[in-house]
Enzyme design. Structure first.
Site, PDB file in Angstrom:
ATOM      1  CG  ASP A  65      -4.922   6.268   3.826  1.00 24.66           C
ATOM      2  OD1 ASP A  65      -5.625   7.142   4.652  1.00 24.66           O
ATOM      3  OD2 ASP A  65      -5.058   4.939   3.771  1.00 24.66           O
ATOM      4  NE  ARG A 125      -8.267   1.548   3.678  1.00 21.46           N
ATOM      5  CZ  ARG A 125      -7.635   1.444   2.583  1.00 21.46           C
ATOM      6  NH1 ARG A 125      -8.235   1.081   1.333  1.00 21.46           N
ATOM      7  NH2 ARG A 125      -6.336   1.649   2.255  1.00 21.46           N
ATOM      8  CG  ASP A 126     -11.341   0.565   9.212  1.00 24.91           C
ATOM      9  OD1 ASP A 126     -10.469   0.608   8.078  1.00 24.91           O
ATOM     10  OD2 ASP A 126     -10.996  -0.494   9.870  1.00 24.91           O
ATOM     11  CD  GLU A 127      -5.525   2.501   5.922  1.00 23.92           C
ATOM     12  OE1 GLU A 127      -5.901   1.603   5.336  1.00 23.92           O
ATOM     13  OE2 GLU A 127      -3.873   2.244   5.766  1.00 23.92           O
ATOM     14  CD  GLU A 146      -6.072   1.484  -1.164  1.00 24.16           C
ATOM     15  OE1 GLU A 146      -7.135   1.240  -1.196  1.00 24.16           O
ATOM     16  OE2 GLU A 146      -5.020   1.259  -0.456  1.00 24.16           O
TER      17      GLU A 146
HETATM   18  C1  BGC Z   1      -2.658   2.979   2.694  1.00 25.68           C
HETATM   19  C2  BGC Z   1      -2.022   3.596   1.536  1.00 25.68           C
HETATM   20  C3  BGC Z   1      -0.451   3.427   2.410  1.00 25.68           C
HETATM   21  C4  BGC Z   1      -0.155   1.907   2.413  1.00 25.68           C
HETATM   22  C5  BGC Z   1       1.243   1.541   2.860  1.00 25.68           C
HETATM   23  C6  BGC Z   1      -2.759   1.496   2.982  1.00 25.68           C
HETATM   24  O1  BGC Z   1      -3.209   1.041   3.987  1.00 25.68           O
HETATM   25  O2  BGC Z   1      -3.927   3.224   2.479  1.00 25.68           O
HETATM   26  O3  BGC Z   1      -2.137   4.621   1.424  1.00 25.68           O
HETATM   27  O4  BGC Z   1       0.515   4.192   1.712  1.00 25.68           O
HETATM   28  O5  BGC Z   1      -0.963   1.362   3.154  1.00 25.68           O
HETATM   29  O6  BGC Z   1       1.321   0.369   3.411  1.00 25.68           O
END
Ligand code: BGC
Length: 888
Positions: free
Chosen positions: A484, A488-490, A767
């Site tokens: 995604d 960041r921390d994702e 985003e």
């Molecule tokens: C992500 C998105 C994802 C979404 C769904 C976010 O934190 O960055 O790309 O699809 O959460 O809830």
């Protein structure tokens, strides 16, 4: 006798040029055709495969001779030779017959080599250093080594290698590859990738040494917001196997075992999300070369062998794709008695690392921080990184000739970097030496090296910048898996983002191998109920959002997009059992044809994520009800699953799905469509789904299109859609005769629109429609990235409708190409090209006064249908064609 100029070029095995270490025992062979004659067509081919080049030359194909096969296929021809064995090396070529029945010359030979087909072939152990570090900081990166002697010259050598974590291996002081972040990211509970490298040139007769540095990577580093060591493992481990064939034909084998030794060196800690800390004073010169004395090193420990499938890597590796120079000299900020701070602007939001080129005194440390944006005062704005520290440290060894360094066991998402020097520490005589110029830091762009395949350009500079932003958004988020965001921390494999973007990705780059690998991750991630998780690979703790509408549907949409673009049936075959379970899950969690009905206990989806018509600030709420979205996606999942079943020849499965779809569509109309044809409540996304997925009876479509346009007009020509609605906007409007509105939305520059971020200087996709503004910075810091590709899903429509290159669904893989540019509506010139499995297709058109002119080139062995703006259509064959007509 050679009568035809037709010759096969660009030979590929499983999408790769001369691959090593294949896992499939039925690899697929493909080629392009070099033949510039108009209408050139292949009517037959002959593949020859041999164990040695001389045999091919002498026409003694000892492994496979297909003989003349009457076929126009040139892509993904299944291996038909004798059974392939572990590590077997094959040379192959192909000869083609043209439409006159004349044969051309045999192609240049290509090669492929099989991997280790049986786990028992490895005979190696996972070895590690017995250090684990703490939950946050981690341990120093272990260095593992082994010396060995070779009695004679080396004829050939292969290194099979993998790690739990990341490895950086070298032989006799020379890195075995420039690839990054190997062996990659999979669901480590089920699968682990491995690589094969040709290391013949690395070895010498006599004394040799092999070494590897290990990193935490995804295996035991920070993943999914958790602390270190919580997702899969707690420390990295290496497994390698070096097989050397000597000049006399004898083989020597060296494997990882308890005889290897370890120590720690310059990498004090390294984490993908935190960053890397490197002390060059602790480098150990010669540690991976022969003759090094490792007596002071400790013996490694042997780790239990993980219960996983060892899979040779299918996808292209992560590599450094390019280096980007800073726009100018850095801006000096915050100079105080004890610190100097320099801010670099690389002019492009990107994923990678900063490479330093500096001279500094021994022991002096520079700190590198990364950010996507600056605050109004010119300092870094890291507020959107959440808990991602994204900081690297480098301590100089004090080399007067200068030091060049970039971390290798981390990556960051950034456009700006701040370098901080500890002034207080510097002695006066050193201060002038630490001068920061434009050239002291560069950005190394690191991403999966999927070969670029598409180009798109038009007469609207802002749209061209949008195309660039889509590409950069893709580059930044194609790192081992489709993620995604990179900063960041994702940084997770969100299925929703992936499935909306996949058709665009297939235009921008050759991603068949990348998605094939990720679909295996999807299979690994499928939970017992048949649901597909919202993120793949699924981290072990938390993240229990399984089966969400528009996210989990990636299980059908990604293989289907790949099949459409590459004609790849195998991704359908491999995904079909997963899809079957998914369909059963949908049945079991729905009621009366409504998915995620009101009594459904689980989470009922992310809705039209981040849509702008939400009744409140919850990013998952929008005017479009979640059960409408889920039911619409169920119907569409059924249709796509039916198409997949059909393509695989499973007719009765397809019929079952289509019957079920009829019932779901009936429920959709009953539940969500008023007798007037109005959706309750009305929303752009609701109408888009109803139209795109063909959920409305034919007599209600016109009304729905009118309502959709009315809702757009109501907002002054603006969209209000989120992740799921947005990709449908332009295609639906165009399909139902409102290309004018689609273009108006595309060319809109005020908020919310695709070009609004472009007017603010965006260099990647954001985003949110309003992620950032120069006056206020990030609109929100809890969840906001400037590098999130979902809204870039409009890219496919840009290629197809503006560029004019599209897929004919009846002829996947571009055997027949649809050329249907829609000129006007604010765009008067465009060109596009696409490297299809059959060769390069290109278009260029312009409107001059009232005239439309179009040039099209199709590669050999394809046909196309051209639709002109005056409504006429022409069938065309390979070659270059020029068309003209009056604009309507
Ligand atoms: C992500 C998105 C994802 C979404 C769904 C976010 O934190 O960055 O790309 O699809 O959460 O809830």
């Amino acid at each position: 006798m050679i009568a035809s100029p037709m010759v096969a070029v660009r030979l590929r095995t499983e999408y790769q040029a001369n691959p090593l270490g294949l896992g499939s025992t039925c690899p697929r062979l493909s080629w392009w055709i070099d033949d510039a004659r108009p209408g050139a067509r292949q009517i037959a081919y002959r593949i020859r495969a041999a164990s040695a080049k001389e045999l091919l030359t002498k026409d003694k194909a000892d492994v496979w001779d297909s003989g003349r096969v009457e076929s126009s296929e040139q892509s993904q021809i299944d291996w038909g030779g004798s059974a392939l064995a572990s590590r077997q090396r094959i040379l192959w070529d192909v000869r083609l017959w043209d439409a006159d029945g004349s044969a051309g010359a045999a192609s240049e030979p290509a090669t492929f080599e099989m991997g280790l087909l049986d786990p028992a072939d490895w005979t190696a152990a996972f070895i590690a250093a017995p250090i684990e570090g703490t939950g946050l900081v981690g341990a120093p990166a272990p260095m593992l080594r082994k010396s060995f002697d070779l009695p004679a010259k080396v004829r050939s050598a292969r290194l099979h290698i993998t790690a739990l974590g990341l490895y950086e291996a070298s032989i006799n002081g020379k890195p075995i590859t420039a690839d990054w972040l190997r062996p990659g990211w999979t669901d480590y509970r089920k699968s682990l990738g491995y690589q094969t490298y040709d290391v013949t040139e690395h070895l010498n007769p006599g004394a040799n040494a092999i070494g590897a540095v290990l990193g935490d990577g995804w295996w035991c580093g920070r993943v999914a917001g958790s602390d270190r060591g919580l997702c899969w493992g707690t420390r990295p481990a290496l497994m390698a196997r070096l097989e050397i064939t000597l000049a006399d034909g004898s083989t020597v084998r060296l494997v990882t075992d308890e005889s290897w030794r370890w120590t720690t060196g310059p990498i004090l800690n390294a984490d993908l999300i935190r960053g890397e800390e490197y002390d060059a004073r602790r480098e150990i010169p010669g540690w991976d070369a022969a003759g090094f004395d490792d007596a002071g090193w400790a013996p490694v420990v042997v780790e239990p062998f993980p219960q996983v499938a060892l899979e040779p890597s299918m996808a292209p590796p992560v590599r450094e794709l390019m280096e980007i120079a800073a726009l100018g000299n850095p801006v000096r900020k915050g100079a105080s008695w004890d610190h100097s701070t320099f801010i670099y602007d690389f002019g492009q939001n990107l994923t990678g690392v900063v490479r330093l080129r500096l001279t500094g005194p021994r022991g002096c440390t520079v700190v590198i921080r990364h950010a996507e944006a600056l605050k109004p005062d010119g300092n870094l704005d890291v507020s959107n990184l959440r808990s991602a520290r994204a900081i690297d440290h480098y301590t100089f060894r004090g080399d007067p000739a200068g030091e060049v360094w970039a971390p290798r066991l981390t990556f960051h998402g950034f456009r700006y970097a701040e370098i901080i020097v500890d002034n207080a520490w510097l002695k006066p005589e050193h201060k002038p030496k630490l001068e920061f110029t434009r050239h002291s830091a560069a950005a190394a762009v690191v991403a999966t090296d999927t070969p670029d395949s598409g180009s798109f350009e038009c007469d609207q500079p802002l749209v061209n910048q949008l195309q660039s932003n889509i590409r950069w958004g893709m580059r930044g988020n194609f790192i081992e898996i489709p993620t995604d965001c990179p900063q960041r921390d994702e940084r997770l494999g969100w299925t929703g983002d992936t499935q909306v973007f996949a058709p665009t990705a297939c235009f921008n780059a050759e991603v068949a191998g990348f998605y094939t690998k990720w679909m295996r991750d999807v299979a690994d991630a499928q939970v017992a109920t048949g649901a597909i998780p919202a993120v793949v690979p699924k981290p072990t703790a938390g993240w229990e959002w399984d089966g969400e509408a528009g996210w989990a549907d990636a299980v059908v949409n990604v293989p289907w997009a790949t099949y459409q673009a590459y004609g790849d049936r195998r991704i359908l075959e491999e995904s079909n059992p997963v899809i079957t379970k998914w369909m059963a899950y949908l049945d079991s969690t729905s009621r009366d044809g409504i998915r995620a009905h009101k009594d459904h206990k689980g989470h009922n989806g992310f809705g039209d994520w981040l849509a702008l018509d939400a009744p409140n600030s919850d990013p998952g709420q929008s005017a479009t009800p979640k059960d409408l979205i889920a039911t619409a996606h169920w119907a569409e999942s059924l249709r796509t699953a039916a198409r997949i079943a059909e393509a695989l020849g499973h007719g009765s499965e397809a019929t079952t799905y289509l019957k079920r779809r009829d019932a779901v569509i009936a429920a959709f109309n009953r539940e969500f469509v008023a007798p007037s044809g109005r959706l309750a409540p009305p929303s752009q996304t609701g109408y888009l789904m109803a139209l795109a997925f063909d959920l409305l009876p034919a007599n209600r479509r016109e009304f729905a299109v009118g309502e959709l346009v009315r809702l757009i007009d109501q907002r002054g020509g603006h969209l209000s859609t989120g992740f799921l609605g947005t990709p449908l906007l332009c295609p639906v409007l165009t399909r139902f005769g409102r290309a004018d509105v689609a273009h108006r939305l595309l060319l809109q520059t005020t908020y919310p629109s695709w070009l609004y971020p472009v007017t603010l200087g965006a260099t990647t996709m954001w985003e949110r429609w309003n992620s950032w503004h120069p006056d206020t910075g990030f609109v929100e810091i809890g969840m906001n990235s400037l590098n999130h590709y979902a809204y870039g899903a409009v890219g496919k429509w840009m290629y197809a409708t503006i560029g004019g290159i599209d897929i004919d669904p009846e002829h996947p893989g571009y055997a027949k190409v649809v050329i249907a540019p829609k000129p006007g509506h604010g765009i008067n010139r465009a060109s596009a090209s696409l490297d299809t499995p059959r060769g390069r297709v290109s278009t260029a058109w312009k409107v001059e006064g009232k005239d439309f002119k179009l040039d099209v080139t199709l590669p050999a062995n394809t046909t196309g249908v051209v639709s002109l703006p005056d409504g006429s259509t022409r069938e065309i064959a390979a070659g270059t064609h020029h068309f003209g007509c009056a604009m309507k």
